[in-house]
Design a protein around this motif. Structure first.
Motif, PDB file in Angstrom:
ATOM      1  N   PHE A 113       0.840  -1.210   0.000  1.00  0.00           N
ATOM      2  CA  PHE A 113       0.000   0.000   0.000  1.00  0.00           C
ATOM      3  C   PHE A 113       0.873   1.257   0.000  1.00  0.00           C
ATOM      4  O   PHE A 113       0.531   2.255  -0.641  1.00  0.00           O
TER       5      PHE A 113
ATOM      6  N   ASN B 132      -3.567   0.710   4.752  1.00  0.00           N
ATOM      7  CA  ASN B 132      -4.702   0.260   3.941  1.00  0.00           C
ATOM      8  C   ASN B 132      -5.959   1.039   4.340  1.00  0.00           C
ATOM      9  O   ASN B 132      -6.570   0.770   5.377  1.00  0.00           O
TER      10      ASN B 132
ATOM     11  N   TYR C 260      -5.762  -8.778  -2.481  1.00  0.00           N
ATOM     12  CA  TYR C 260      -6.928  -8.134  -1.865  1.00  0.00           C
ATOM     13  C   TYR C 260      -7.551  -7.128  -2.830  1.00  0.00           C
ATOM     14  O   TYR C 260      -8.776  -7.078  -2.999  1.00  0.00           O
ATOM     15  N   LEU C 261      -6.701  -6.359  -3.508  1.00  0.00           N
ATOM     16  CA  LEU C 261      -7.197  -5.340  -4.446  1.00  0.00           C
ATOM     17  C   LEU C 261      -7.792  -5.961  -5.717  1.00  0.00           C
ATOM     18  O   LEU C 261      -8.538  -5.309  -6.442  1.00  0.00           O
TER      19      LEU C 261
ATOM     20  N   ILE D  50      -8.122  -3.191 -10.591  1.00  0.00           N
ATOM     21  CA  ILE D  50      -7.824  -2.641  -9.269  1.00  0.00           C
ATOM     22  C   ILE D  50      -8.466  -1.258  -9.117  1.00  0.00           C
ATOM     23  O   ILE D  50      -9.058  -0.947  -8.075  1.00  0.00           O
TER      24      ILE D  50
ATOM     25  N   LEU E  33     -11.222  -0.103  -6.269  1.00  0.00           N
ATOM     26  CA  LEU E  33     -11.088   1.058  -5.381  1.00  0.00           C
ATOM     27  C   LEU E  33     -12.256   2.006  -5.556  1.00  0.00           C
ATOM     28  O   LEU E  33     -12.770   2.563  -4.577  1.00  0.00           O
TER      29      LEU E  33
END
Lengths: 251, 251
Positions: A45, A189, B47-48, B242, B246
């Motif tokens: 991140f 994050n 995760y993204l 990604i 987001l």
């Protein structure tokens, strides 16, 4: 430490230095198995933030520092990674704030607590500071948590009104907020449960945050705090920053 | 392993299982100090991506598998994390492809090589396979690299025309491409040097990739390969994914 990390002019010097500090701490038994993996997640991140303090993170840092200064019973809660990454700098901050620190770890074992307390007392002695260090003898519990992770000290975390808990897990962040405390977290994050639940979320790398706080600590709490601070705006702004970073790379 | 990870219906079961495998491998001496941090970085990118195989990654996986099938001398190059995360599955894939594997690690020490070779031979024996396992006696060097990281086997990596090198570092990826090889990588960070330099980049978690390849291995290379494959499109597509993730979270 590799030859790259020994050169402070290397663009990734700071990141490699943090990795080195963590690997040393692991060798000393200060960290849980999952600590290095958690650090790697943070690295990713931080990479997406450009390994820098973004403007919204600086606003959150100032606001958090102002809240700590204005607090009646501020406490800095430290886990293994926090001690490893910025132990000295956190003791200096506590000394400037005139507040205690408390070692409070998720996977609590006597061996890890001992390793962390020893390390922190060594740092304190080398710096010539006299910060109260809680954690050795927990005598209270955080309501809503089960097992060893609920343990804390009555004159430390339990009685604090404003808490800095860098790198905290979501459950404990939630439990501390439920106790009515103002909970300030450092989390790279912006989507994590901790980041979403905290009173103030600083989306930045811990050693940069503490360094910024130490540099800003001569200012007054009135100057540092933002009257119109909204944590959701800080979180949105950091997501925007990552999205812009990705868009730039894509072009 | 925590109680969460023991429950296969838990949404994060697969991720926690991989973490557990890596922690076990660390205890066996199979991993370098930086391996857990590297895994954490991968976790963040996964995760993204939503911890799933995104469509462009499946296209890249199929294309890579087709190239391995059509190769004259395919080889699977394995490092510590690859063996830890998907050792058995990689041996099964090599067996289906009729190709060797070669242990090739960045921080080469006799102890780590021994731990990895022992573990891989145990897995092979448990599976009843007879995949040639190179790496114990390197007798060639990758041009353009210095020190132990250049070492490889003449009948393995050195002579391969198509190489699967999951979780490779940028320098070695570049050196292998410079040798004229087709280099297939698995990298969760679409912006890494490795991802940018490879012939085919699969932006996906390794155990999912190998599982997909094993499931697809009954198909023919002609069906699997995309005639108009462009690696830059795969990379752009993963960045788009990604960014969309987001944006969804931001709203």
């Amino acid at each position: 430490m590799s030859e790259i990390a020994a050169d402070p002019t290397h663009p990734r010097y700071q990141s490699l230095l943090m990795r080195h500090r963590l690997e040393q701490a692991a060798k000393k038994g200060m960290l849980a198995d999952s600590a290095l993996i958690a650090h790697g997640r943070g690295e990713a991140f931080d990479y997406l933030l450009g390994e820098q303090t973004i403007p919204s993170a600086l606003i959150a840092t100032k606001h958090a520092l102002g809240l700590l200064m204005a607090a009646e019973r501020p406490v800095l809660s430290l886990n293994g990674n926090a001690v490893a990454l910025a132990g000295s700098e956190l003791l200096q901050l506590a000394s400037r704030l005139g507040c205690p620190v408390e070692i409070n770890i998720f996977y609590r074992t006597p061996e890890r607590m001992e390793a962390l307390l020893t390390h922190l007392h060594e740092l304190q002695s080398a710096l010539g500071l006299e910060v109260p260090i809680f954690g050795a003898a927990p005598d209270a519990r955080i309501p809503g948590l089960e097992g060893p992770r609920a343990k804390c000290c009555k004159d430390g975390i339990f009685s604090a009104d404003v808490l800095l808990v860098p790198l905290e897990d979501g459950d404990r962040c939630e439990a501390l907020v439920a106790m009515g405390k103002t909970v300030l977290v450092v989390d790279l994050n912006p989507l994590s449960r901790t980041a979403q639940l905290a009173s103030v979320t600083i989306v930045d790398e811990l050693s940069r945050v503490v360094s910024n706080m130490n540099e800003l600590s001569h200012q007054s709490s009135e100057v540092l705090m933002s009257p119109s601070f909204h944590n959701s705006e800080v979180l949105s702004s950091s997501l925007d920053h990552i999205a812009e970073f990705l868009a730039e790379k894509r072009d």
